[in-house]
Scaffold this active site. Sequence first.
Site, PDB file in Angstrom:
ATOM      1  N   GLU A   1      17.312  62.407  45.020  1.00  0.00           N
ATOM      2  CA  GLU A   1      16.121  61.563  44.860  1.00  0.00           C
ATOM      3  C   GLU A   1      16.209  60.397  45.832  1.00  0.00           C
ATOM      4  O   GLU A   1      17.304  59.939  46.127  1.00  0.00           O
ATOM      5  CB  GLU A   1      16.086  60.960  43.442  1.00  0.00           C
ATOM      6  CG  GLU A   1      16.049  61.972  42.332  1.00  0.00           C
ATOM      7  CD  GLU A   1      16.305  61.317  40.954  1.00  0.00           C
ATOM      8  OE1 GLU A   1      16.326  60.076  40.861  1.00  0.00           O
ATOM      9  OE2 GLU A   1      16.492  62.079  39.997  1.00  0.00           O
TER      10      GLU A   1
ATOM     11  N   LYS B   1      16.437  56.619  46.860  1.00  0.00           N
ATOM     12  CA  LYS B   1      16.909  55.440  46.136  1.00  0.00           C
ATOM     13  C   LYS B   1      15.918  54.319  46.418  1.00  0.00           C
ATOM     14  O   LYS B   1      15.881  53.764  47.514  1.00  0.00           O
ATOM     15  CB  LYS B   1      18.316  55.059  46.597  1.00  0.00           C
ATOM     16  CG  LYS B   1      18.895  53.913  45.791  1.00  0.00           C
ATOM     17  CD  LYS B   1      20.367  53.732  46.097  1.00  0.00           C
ATOM     18  CE  LYS B   1      21.020  52.721  45.181  1.00  0.00           C
ATOM     19  NZ  LYS B   1      20.432  51.391  45.258  1.00  0.00           N
TER      20      LYS B   1
ATOM     21  N   ASP C   1      14.220  50.790  46.486  1.00  0.00           N
ATOM     22  CA  ASP C   1      14.791  49.445  46.569  1.00  0.00           C
ATOM     23  C   ASP C   1      13.955  48.472  45.738  1.00  0.00           C
ATOM     24  O   ASP C   1      13.115  47.751  46.244  1.00  0.00           O
ATOM     25  CB  ASP C   1      14.829  49.020  48.040  1.00  0.00           C
ATOM     26  CG  ASP C   1      15.854  47.928  48.275  1.00  0.00           C
ATOM     27  OD1 ASP C   1      16.548  47.553  47.317  1.00  0.00           O
ATOM     28  OD2 ASP C   1      15.940  47.456  49.413  1.00  0.00           O
TER      29      ASP C   1
ATOM     30  N   TYR D   1      13.324  57.755  36.541  1.00  0.00           N
ATOM     31  CA  TYR D   1      14.361  58.669  37.042  1.00  0.00           C
ATOM     32  C   TYR D   1      15.549  58.877  36.102  1.00  0.00           C
ATOM     33  O   TYR D   1      16.497  59.556  36.446  1.00  0.00           O
ATOM     34  CB  TYR D   1      14.861  58.225  38.418  1.00  0.00           C
ATOM     35  CG  TYR D   1      15.313  56.775  38.484  1.00  0.00           C
ATOM     36  CD1 TYR D   1      16.400  56.322  37.749  1.00  0.00           C
ATOM     37  CD2 TYR D   1      14.646  55.867  39.303  1.00  0.00           C
ATOM     38  CE1 TYR D   1      16.807  55.001  37.810  1.00  0.00           C
ATOM     39  CE2 TYR D   1      15.054  54.537  39.374  1.00  0.00           C
ATOM     40  CZ  TYR D   1      16.126  54.106  38.621  1.00  0.00           C
ATOM     41  OH  TYR D   1      16.520  52.800  38.679  1.00  0.00           O
TER      42      TYR D   1
ATOM     43  N   LYS E   1      23.881  55.756  51.092  1.00  0.00           N
ATOM     44  CA  LYS E   1      23.080  54.687  51.706  1.00  0.00           C
ATOM     45  C   LYS E   1      22.775  54.984  53.165  1.00  0.00           C
ATOM     46  O   LYS E   1      23.605  55.546  53.877  1.00  0.00           O
ATOM     47  CB  LYS E   1      23.861  53.360  51.617  1.00  0.00           C
ATOM     48  CG  LYS E   1      24.102  52.847  50.209  1.00  0.00           C
ATOM     49  CD  LYS E   1      22.815  52.325  49.599  1.00  0.00           C
ATOM     50  CE  LYS E   1      23.059  51.391  48.429  1.00  0.00           C
ATOM     51  NZ  LYS E   1      23.373  50.037  48.766  1.00  0.00           N
TER      52      LYS E   1
ATOM     53  N   CYS F   1      40.364  20.104  56.351  1.00  0.00           N
ATOM     54  CA  CYS F   1      39.162  20.435  55.595  1.00  0.00           C
ATOM     55  C   CYS F   1      37.978  19.616  56.125  1.00  0.00           C
ATOM     56  O   CYS F   1      38.067  18.394  56.210  1.00  0.00           O
ATOM     57  CB  CYS F   1      39.407  20.124  54.125  1.00  0.00           C
ATOM     58  SG  CYS F   1      37.915  20.193  53.132  1.00  0.00           S
TER      59      CYS F   1
ATOM     60  N   CYS G   1      36.859  16.875  53.358  1.00  0.00           N
ATOM     61  CA  CYS G   1      37.644  15.710  52.915  1.00  0.00           C
ATOM     62  C   CYS G   1      38.743  15.314  53.886  1.00  0.00           C
ATOM     63  O   CYS G   1      39.406  14.289  53.688  1.00  0.00           O
ATOM     64  CB  CYS G   1      38.243  15.968  51.531  1.00  0.00           C
ATOM     65  SG  CYS G   1      39.614  17.142  51.540  1.00  0.00           S
TER      66      CYS G   1
ATOM     67  N   CYS H   1      41.890  24.223  51.564  1.00  0.00           N
ATOM     68  CA  CYS H   1      42.034  22.772  51.569  1.00  0.00           C
ATOM     69  C   CYS H   1      43.037  22.395  50.492  1.00  0.00           C
ATOM     70  O   CYS H   1      43.017  22.935  49.392  1.00  0.00           O
ATOM     71  CB  CYS H   1      40.676  22.138  51.273  1.00  0.00           C
ATOM     72  SG  CYS H   1      40.791  20.411  50.830  1.00  0.00           S
TER      73      CYS H   1
ATOM     74  N   CYS I   1      38.774  16.455  46.911  1.00  0.00           N
ATOM     75  CA  CYS I   1      37.872  17.034  47.906  1.00  0.00           C
ATOM     76  C   CYS I   1      36.483  17.187  47.288  1.00  0.00           C
ATOM     77  O   CYS I   1      36.320  17.903  46.305  1.00  0.00           O
ATOM     78  CB  CYS I   1      38.398  18.390  48.354  1.00  0.00           C
ATOM     79  SG  CYS I   1      37.287  19.213  49.500  1.00  0.00           S
TER      80      CYS I   1
HETATM   81  S1  IVH Z   1      20.051  56.450  38.714  1.00  0.00           S
HETATM   82  C1  IVH Z   1      23.500  55.644  35.693  1.00  0.00           C
HETATM   83  N1  IVH Z   1      18.162  56.959  40.477  1.00  0.00           N
HETATM   84  O1  IVH Z   1      19.872  51.916  42.187  1.00  0.00           O
HETATM   85  C2  IVH Z   1      22.693  55.825  36.924  1.00  0.00           C
HETATM   86  N2  IVH Z   1      18.995  54.741  40.357  1.00  0.00           N
HETATM   87  O2  IVH Z   1      22.582  51.118  42.835  1.00  0.00           O
HETATM   88  C3  IVH Z   1      21.455  55.027  36.927  1.00  0.00           C
HETATM   89  N3  IVH Z   1      17.905  53.178  41.880  1.00  0.00           N
HETATM   90  O3  IVH Z   1      20.618  50.517  39.078  1.00  0.00           O
HETATM   91  C4  IVH Z   1      20.753  54.933  38.213  1.00  0.00           C
HETATM   92  N4  IVH Z   1      16.500  54.620  42.776  1.00  0.00           N
HETATM   93  O4  IVH Z   1      18.207  50.260  40.013  1.00  0.00           O
HETATM   94  C5  IVH Z   1      18.991  56.026  39.968  1.00  0.00           C
HETATM   95  N5  IVH Z   1      16.487  57.560  41.953  1.00  0.00           N
HETATM   96  C6  IVH Z   1      17.297  56.624  41.436  1.00  0.00           C
HETATM   97  C7  IVH Z   1      17.259  55.289  41.870  1.00  0.00           C
HETATM   98  C8  IVH Z   1      18.139  54.377  41.305  1.00  0.00           C
HETATM   99  C9  IVH Z   1      16.897  53.356  42.749  1.00  0.00           C
HETATM  100  C10 IVH Z   1      18.579  51.899  41.640  1.00  0.00           C
HETATM  101  C11 IVH Z   1      18.760  51.533  40.189  1.00  0.00           C
HETATM  102  C12 IVH Z   1      20.239  51.470  39.996  1.00  0.00           C
HETATM  103  C13 IVH Z   1      20.702  51.150  41.376  1.00  0.00           C
HETATM  104  C14 IVH Z   1      22.149  51.512  41.583  1.00  0.00           C
END
Ligand code: IVH
Length: 701
Positions: free
Chosen positions: A127, A129, A131, A238, A326, A420, A423, A444, A450
């Site tokens: 899936e 990820k 942001d 998700y 990532k 430092c 201080c 320091c 300080c």
């Molecule tokens: S699963 C126990 N699926 O990424 C696992 N997380 O770095 C729960 N996130 O806390 C997370 N897209 O806020 C999952 N397709 C996805 C996601 C996702 C974004 C976020 C989520 C999580 C964070 C972890």
Amino acid sequence: MNAKTSRPAGDDAAAARREHAALASEIARHDRLYHGLDAPEISDADYDALRRRLGELEAAHPALADTAEVSRKVGAAPSEKFAKARHSVPMLSLGNVFDDEEAEEFVARVRRFLALAEDAPLAIVVEPKIDGLSLNLRYEDGALVQATTRGDGETGEVVTANALTIGDIPRRLAGSPPAVLEARGEVYMARADFAALNAAREAAGEPTFANPRNSAAGSLRQLDPAITASRPLRFFAYAIGEVSAPPAASQWGLLEAFKDWGLPVNPLARRVDTAGEMLARFRDIGGRRADLPYDIDGVVYKVDDFALQRRLGFVSRAPRWAVAHKFAAEVAATRLEAIEIQVGRTGALTPVARLAPVTVGGVVVSNATLHNEDEIARKDVRVGDWVEVRRAGDVIPQVIGPVPARRPEGTVPYVFPETCPACGSAAVREVDAKTGERDVVRRCTGGLVCPAQAVERLRHFAARDAMDIEGLGDERIELFHAEGLVKSPADIYSLAARDAASASPLHEREGFGEASTAKLFAAIERSRKAPLARFVYALGIRRVGETNAKRLARHFGAFDALRDAALHAVRGDGAARAEFEAIDGVGPTVADAVIAFFAEKHNEDELDRLLPALDLSPPEAVAEGSPVAGKTVVFTGALERMTRDEAKARAETLGAKVSGSVSAKSDIVVAGPGAGSKLAKARELGLRVLTEDEWLALIGG
Ligand code: IVH
């Protein structure tokens, strides 16, 4: 750009310990900035690089894992602004991988853990990820009854009214969902909506958000739902939390069910069967990234089958059955105009790069971290150089190194200050007595004289996870300190009395007022009754984070007992030192740090002033959880229903301690076929011996 290139070397134990401690405190600070304040200072990629390095050190030196609660902690404590709710199923985080090899290793690890044959199928859901920030939606009989943010993973903020204003989130689910269903997913803001919102804020003279993620977080965490309603937030589901009946047998099935109930699911999710397909999907999604209307920072791989997920379980802060892959960070070159040295609470001198502003991945950057003295020397970073700067999702990024071809004439190697800047005291690198090696961090020696350290210490003392004095934030601490009103923690508790007698009391000042001053004093009053563990943490003893503070509080039960034991140890009482070292999870390094704290006369003087002002609350008794909580368990012989790793992980999840050897201290020995000398010894000692099936029956299957 690969995060690996910036990793400092250092495998030997003492160097690892020092690096680990420095990393842990850096990570804790970034956690607070990111989760507590929605105001990160470094990019996600840099943060990941820190966490990753921490993980590497802990993998190489497992004893280190106990010294830093950041290894286990997720997020930051929930804000005081909102009502809080405990998650019935914790909301955890994800581990990260950064290249193909590590992604393949994730699959290999899963297979090994489950002892799957090479040709056994293993479906993985890939899936994007998203942001944004995660949100837990609790539906009862199909109706949304509560929405909570992740908070610290255990307890979140209740934002139900706000969630109800988000168009993607149904008030009622369609079809026939389970009676209790917690759907979890990501709240996010589309890039175009973020840009429009920022433009409007700028026009109105309001501060702008750094990126869509912060914008989404800031918009959801509004006390007035009307404000949230005016912000274009969106949602993808998700995952699940608590459910009254399993809604599906797999992640893929769950995503299908979500759709049937009217919850939005990301259309790019796919189920694949091999690591190769997984990586192909990663590249495919990466290729679409720029065209997507919202930010993604990678993909998430999840073992599809829920039964396998259950067997895989969790390591401290993340599931074993999922990992985030990532995207690589973005890089740009700019001129390094100056190197500034900041002084932290523990006196650590940290170099910060001041840069000619440059756009990296769509965000203007003018500050970056330079890590430490050795890194600057190793890379020969000079003021005036062109440097490469890396960032991914957020604000202050990292200097990768100079661009040698563009070095102007007349630059000189950077000389790290030996005094430092705050201080003027000498700043030194501690030398490890055993190894003769120098600490990477220069500190320091000014201690309480300080101002930088004093302010940082006060900040830490009053912080939410410490004495929790609301209304005593950074600005006020700086002000009070500069004016000499509060120079050390004890001064906080005499502030109200001194203020009442003052010719220019606080409530007459700008930015204070009657109500706000009264609130501050009330918060100070309340904090007198802080739980013992928070007070121990608030003292800012090196290596005593929240977890160790809890351990110490639980063991000693009262501050006087802790102090008494420490003072005995200071005077060379071996038994007193041994008592510290014997506390579960504490060990010699933490013991040393605690004893060193009490050996300092100025700390003792401060405690003499501080303690009479306090009425600390004793620690709560440890909750009696599972039938094996607190028990020491030994597995021996072959296990047939689970792998050794799996058995150990389950036992630990239930609060048991797993040991490799049988002794009088063991409580339970689980013996499978082929058990030999350990079983014999267990019998000899009259210990409780169980078969694998009996063990499973005991822990509930
Ligand atoms: S699963 C126990 N699926 O990424 C696992 N997380 O770095 C729960 N996130 O806390 C997370 N897209 O806020 C999952 N397709 C996805 C996601 C996702 C974004 C976020 C989520 C999580 C964070 C972890």
